[in-house]
Design an enzyme around this catalytic site. Structure first.
Site, PDB file in Angstrom:
ATOM      1  N   ARG A  35       0.824  -1.213  -0.062  1.00 24.23           N
ATOM      2  CA  ARG A  35       0.017  -0.040  -0.031  1.00 24.23           C
ATOM      3  C   ARG A  35       0.964   1.398   0.126  1.00 24.23           C
ATOM      4  O   ARG A  35       0.562   2.384  -0.518  1.00 24.23           O
ATOM      5  CB  ARG A  35      -1.033  -0.098   1.223  1.00 24.23           C
ATOM      6  CG  ARG A  35      -2.376  -0.684   1.059  1.00 24.23           C
ATOM      7  CD  ARG A  35      -3.063  -0.902   2.325  1.00 24.23           C
ATOM      8  NE  ARG A  35      -4.365  -1.180   1.919  1.00 24.23           N
ATOM      9  CZ  ARG A  35      -5.304  -1.549   2.620  1.00 24.23           C
ATOM     10  NH1 ARG A  35      -5.120  -1.652   4.132  1.00 24.23           N
ATOM     11  NH2 ARG A  35      -6.436  -2.113   2.545  1.00 24.23           N
ATOM     12  N   LYS A 197     -13.280  -9.680   8.942  1.00 27.30           N
ATOM     13  CA  LYS A 197     -13.893  -8.875   9.059  1.00 27.30           C
ATOM     14  C   LYS A 197     -15.685  -9.177   8.547  1.00 27.30           C
ATOM     15  O   LYS A 197     -15.844  -8.840   7.756  1.00 27.30           O
ATOM     16  CB  LYS A 197     -13.536  -7.566   8.308  1.00 27.30           C
ATOM     17  CG  LYS A 197     -12.338  -6.794   9.059  1.00 27.30           C
ATOM     18  CD  LYS A 197     -12.151  -5.472   8.303  1.00 27.30           C
ATOM     19  CE  LYS A 197     -10.774  -5.303   8.624  1.00 27.30           C
ATOM     20  NZ  LYS A 197     -10.314  -4.073   7.487  1.00 27.30           N
ATOM     21  N   GLY A 353      -5.839  -5.532   2.043  1.00 26.95           N
ATOM     22  CA  GLY A 353      -4.858  -5.250   2.476  1.00 26.95           C
ATOM     23  C   GLY A 353      -3.870  -6.556   2.857  1.00 26.95           C
ATOM     24  O   GLY A 353      -2.826  -7.035   2.106  1.00 26.95           O
ATOM     25  N   GLY A 376     -12.470  -4.115   1.429  1.00 28.12           N
ATOM     26  CA  GLY A 376     -14.212  -3.682   1.586  1.00 28.12           C
ATOM     27  C   GLY A 376     -14.457  -2.727   0.702  1.00 28.12           C
ATOM     28  O   GLY A 376     -15.693  -2.784  -0.179  1.00 28.12           O
TER      29      GLY A 376
HETATM   30  C1  3PG Z   1      -8.695  -1.939   5.231  1.00 27.75           C
HETATM   31  O1  3PG Z   1      -7.401  -2.272   5.531  1.00 27.75           O
HETATM   32  O2  3PG Z   1      -9.588  -2.784   4.756  1.00 27.75           O
HETATM   33  C2  3PG Z   1      -8.873  -0.381   4.935  1.00 27.75           C
HETATM   34  O3  3PG Z   1      -7.718   0.070   5.394  1.00 27.75           O
HETATM   35  C3  3PG Z   1      -9.700   0.162   6.197  1.00 27.75           C
HETATM   36  O4  3PG Z   1      -9.775  -0.419   7.084  1.00 27.75           O
HETATM   37  P1  3PG Z   1     -11.036  -0.420   8.431  1.00 27.75           P
HETATM   38  O5  3PG Z   1     -11.678  -1.743   7.699  1.00 27.75           O
HETATM   39  O6  3PG Z   1     -10.379  -0.684   9.740  1.00 27.75           O
HETATM   40  O7  3PG Z   1     -11.802   0.802   8.039  1.00 27.75           O
HETATM   41 MG    MG Z   2      -7.339  -4.641   5.945  1.00 27.96          MG
END
Ligand code: 3PG
Ligand code: MG
Length: 395
Positions: A35, A197, A353, A376
């Site tokens: 990144r 997530k 990432g 996301g």
């Molecule tokens: C990610 O790694 O998906 C982005 O940097 C956003 O991070 P977050 O999901 O903590 O908002």
């Molecule tokens: Mg991430």
């Protein structure tokens, strides 16, 4: 109208750039700089055009607290090494001192601000905080594609305070590639989802279940689905609050030809570090005392067949705890299968990432059609949702 960095005369200007430097760090060292490298074209363009640059980013989820492990100092060190220039650093992104450093910048100089999320106002999209951030620059450029789906102060609120604002080269490249794919995807289209997530991703699966032909699930999030199906998952990762949504998705999938595919076996152990207890189990026989940390061999075989028959593949989220060699097989194998699919003419998009970091560590970045810095964000875009940070810039 959405403007890009090419629309501005940057000479002698201070450019405030929102970047996504949310990168994996351990023991104060950046483990993966994908990144950071991705933001270099925009930063270098500003410097070469005679501007000075102020960079702001979040790192992790410190929830408004100063968490020393989530400091951007290691990122600044990595950036200085990559760009071969000294970097000025401020330990509070909205202090008067930090603002003075920005005001005193000469062209060609770079100022990095400490983690935006050390202030809860960032994720609250607080306007007072946005205004303070805006004092750092005369032109605002958003190049943080990875954070494009979050309505936060540094990418949404801050736009209000700039007349001259737009997106950087990375953001532009991501938007162009992903929008072109989604307009006319070659079918069958498969979505491979993993990672932990689950909350962000479940909502998107709900949308994708009508769009994608095949949805493959792995990684930590798979266990919430398995649990929702009544399977005993032992001590594996579970998001109880998402169980009913997971059930709805499973039910919806039944109605559309069973598009959703879940692991049929797992690599499990008593705990992440108890590597002597690692064993493969069929999904219906995970012992109570064990937790799953990777997909098993039968799952890999099943997923491989599904993927080799797909023409567009979107992969987001690792299949297991790939940072530990003991649990990286699923992620590595999926990466290899996608390389093969790409060679045979399928469009392969990898996002996120962690997923990008994994693919980079296997030296397979060039073997995919597109590796996105956004997880996301790319999914939101591919599912047809609007990105709040793009709307804030008039796009
Ligand atoms: C990610 O790694 O998906 C982005 O940097 C956003 O991070 P977050 O999901 O903590 O908002
Ligand atoms: Mg991430």
């Amino acid at each position: 109208m959405l403007k890009t960095i090419n629309n501005f005369d940057l000479k002698n200007k201070r450019v405030l750039i929102r970047v996504d430097f949310n990168v994996p760090i351990s023991n104060g060292i950046v483990n993966d700089d994908f990144r950071i490298r991705a933001a270099l074209p925009t930063i270098n363009h500003c410097l070469e055009s005679g501007a000075s640059v102020v960079l702001m980013s979040h790192l992790g989820r410190p929830k408004g607290q100063v968490v020393p492990d989530l400091s951007l100092i290691p990122v600044g060190e990595k950036l200085a090494e990559l760009i071969e220039l000294p970097i000025k650093f401020s330990d509070n992104c909205v202090s008067e001192d930090a603002r003075d450093v920005s005001l005193g910048l000469r062209h060609g100089e770079i100022h990095l601000l400490e983690n935006l999320r050390f202030h809860e106002e960032e994720t609250d999209n607080d306007l007072r905080f946005s205004e303070l951030l805006s004092k750092h620059g005369e032109i605002f450029i958003n190049d943080a594609f990875g954070t494009a789906h979050r309505p936060h102060a540094s990418n949404v609120g801050v736009s209000k305070y700039f007349l001259h604002k737009g997106i950087g080269f990375l953001f532009e490249k991501e938007l162009q590639y992903l929008s072109s794919v989604i307009k006319r995807p070659k079918r069958p289209m498969a979505l491979v989802l993993g990672g932990a997530k689950i909350e962000t991703k479940l909502k998107l699966i709900n949308k994708f279940i009508d769009e994608a032909d095949i949805i493959i699930i792995g990684g930590g999030m798979a266990f919430t689905f398995l649990k929702a199906k009544g399977i005993n998952i032992g001590g594996s990762l579970l998001d109880e609050s998402m169980l009913s949504t997971a059930s709805e998705i499973i039910e919806k999938s039944r109605k559309v030809n069973n598009r959703l595919h879940l692991p049929i076996d797992v690599i499990a152990s008593k705990s992440l570090d108890d590597i002597n207890s690692i064993k493969e189990f069929r999904i219906d026989s995970i012992p109570k005392t064990m937790s799953g940390f990777d997909i098993g061999s039968a799952t890999i075989e099943k997923y491989s067949k599904l993927l080799m028959s797909s023409k567009t593949i979107v992969w987001n989220g690792p299949m297991g705890v790939f940072e530990k060699t003991e649990y990286e097989n699923g992620t590595l194998k999926i990466a290899e299968i996608l390389t093969e699919a790409n060679e045979e003419g399928s469009t392969v998009i990898v996002g996120g990432g962690d997923t990008a970091a994994a693919v980079k560590s296997y030296n397979l970045i060039d073997k995919m059609s597109h590796v996105s810095t956004g997880g996301g964000a790319s999914l939101e875009l591919l599912s047809g949702n609007r990105l709040p940070s793009v709307e804030a810039l008039g796009g």
